[in-house]
Design a protein around this motif. Structure first.
Motif, PDB file in Angstrom:
ATOM      1  N   SER A   1      42.421  36.867  42.972  1.00 29.78           N
ATOM      2  CA  SER A   1      42.297  36.257  41.650  1.00 29.78           C
ATOM      3  C   SER A   1      41.194  35.207  41.619  1.00 29.78           C
ATOM      4  O   SER A   1      40.453  35.082  40.637  1.00 29.78           O
ATOM      5  CB  SER A   1      43.626  35.626  41.237  1.00 29.78           C
ATOM      6  OG  SER A   1      43.506  34.913  40.032  1.00 29.78           O
TER       7      SER A   1
ATOM      8  N   CYS B   1      38.137  35.339  38.995  1.00 26.53           N
ATOM      9  CA  CYS B   1      37.976  34.333  37.941  1.00 26.53           C
ATOM     10  C   CYS B   1      36.875  33.318  38.236  1.00 26.53           C
ATOM     11  O   CYS B   1      36.122  32.939  37.336  1.00 26.53           O
ATOM     12  CB  CYS B   1      39.293  33.585  37.718  1.00 26.53           C
ATOM     13  SG  CYS B   1      40.673  34.636  37.269  1.00 26.53           S
TER      14      CYS B   1
ATOM     15  N   MET C   1      43.823  31.414  36.769  1.00 30.35           N
ATOM     16  CA  MET C   1      43.724  32.104  35.483  1.00 30.35           C
ATOM     17  C   MET C   1      44.021  31.185  34.299  1.00 30.35           C
ATOM     18  O   MET C   1      43.770  31.562  33.158  1.00 30.35           O
ATOM     19  CB  MET C   1      44.700  33.291  35.454  1.00 30.35           C
ATOM     20  CG  MET C   1      44.398  34.378  36.451  1.00 30.35           C
ATOM     21  SD  MET C   1      45.590  35.723  36.349  1.00 30.35           S
ATOM     22  CE  MET C   1      45.007  36.792  37.660  1.00 30.35           C
TER      23      MET C   1
END
Length: 317
Positions: free
Chosen positions: A83, A87, A218
């Motif tokens: 992640s 991101c 996120m």
């Protein structure tokens, strides 16, 4: 009959016991003035003296940038690291992984090579050293972090115009719970993730990033200097719902929301794991709701409570 000598050190005769009375050594007489008795280390503190100084934990490496001071922090686990690269790939400074996970990071290694940043396949001990824990999941990314921005009521006005809901934490002490709440926030699409700036509120760390499974990278994490004061202003732009054990058991949105607030996005406030919301925070909530249960256990954990409220007042509403 000779007695058998015990193998236990407590039953074995010591050197002084095996000597005769005339052979025993008088340590007081044998020691001259100013001499230290044998067996006492010079580094050993005298009785009643100061204890040895405690070693301070190593401070994180600080990087000076035009945007302010940043520091390096480990992110562990396949989901969290994946992640992070999805991101915020440019904040990663180094990457370490074991042989089993090496095939998964081929594209990421190409990206790091293009950025002239190091990556390496290492053994378990080196992963543990870089992560500061054995619970690294076989991969550790070293990322640059900076102090989160402070949330303001003016920013909340803009978020409300964009229809953005808020998840606000006031006194959640466990970093693991912080990570799980960020995971729930990301799962339900709540980008604005606000936490109290008080000392009792947990901050992101290695444990939180691992528990969030990528959720912390996120969301847009911001600090709130004073939660009750912030909520007083946010009530003009959002419908504020607080979690309280004595609140109504998950009522319908239409049942608790006044007609003038029906078009406002929701702001859900979660309190401490044990004591819940402070009275001053409760007073600034437009509605207080509880989670109905069998009564066998007093409450759910805060991440589950947040997930139920987000499902009820964000998705279903």
């Amino acid at each position: 009959m000779k007695k058998e000598q015990s193998d236990s050190p407590w039953g074995r005769k010591g050197p002084s016991e095996s000597r005769g009375p005339s052979e025993r050594r008088d340590f007081k007489k044998s020691r001259g003035p100013g001499k230290r008795p044998e067996g006492r280390s010079k580094d050993r503190p005298q009785r009643g003296g100061r204890p040895p100084a405690k070693r301070e934990a190593p401070k994180p490496e600080v990087i000076r940038t035009a945007q302010g001071d940043q520091w390096l922090e480990p992110v562990c686990g396949v989901h969290a690291v994946g992640s992070l690269f999805h991101c915020k790939p440019f904040i990663v400074e180094r990457l370490y992984f074991d042989a089993e996970l090496a095939p998964m990071f081929g594209e990421i290694c190409k990206f790091l090579a293009g950025e002239k940043k190091p990556y390496n396949q290492v053994e378990f001990d080196e992963l543990t050293r870089q992560a500061g824990t054995t619970h690294h999941g076989g991969v550790v990314a070293i990322a640059r972090r900076r102090q989160p921005e402070v949330a303001t009521t003016k920013a909340a006005e803009f978020w409300a115009k964009e229809g953005m809901p808020l998840l606000i934490l006031d006194g959640v002490q466990s970093p693991e719970n912080l990570g799980r709440l960020a995971r729930a926030s990301a799962y339900f699409g709540v980008e604005k993730f606000l936490i109290a700036a008080s000392r009792k509120q947990a901050r992101p760390n290695e444990v939180a990033y691992r528990a969030a499974r990528g959720g912390l990278d996120m969301v847009d994490l911001r600090l709130v200097d004073n939660v009750p004061s912030f909520l007083k202003g946010v009530r003009k732009t959002h419908f504020v719902i607080g979690v309280d054990l004595e609140g109504l058991p998950l009522p319908e949105h239409m049942a608790i929301c006044p007609e003038e607030d029906i078009d406002k996005p929701v702001a859900i406030v979660i309190g401490n794991e044990e004591s819940g919301l402070l009275d001053s925070t409760k007073q600034e909530c437009a509605a207080l709701v509880g989670i109905p249960g069998s009564g066998a256990i007093d409450r759910l954990d805060v991440a589950m409570e947040a997930a139920l409220l987000l499902q009820k007042y964000l998705v279903e509403a």
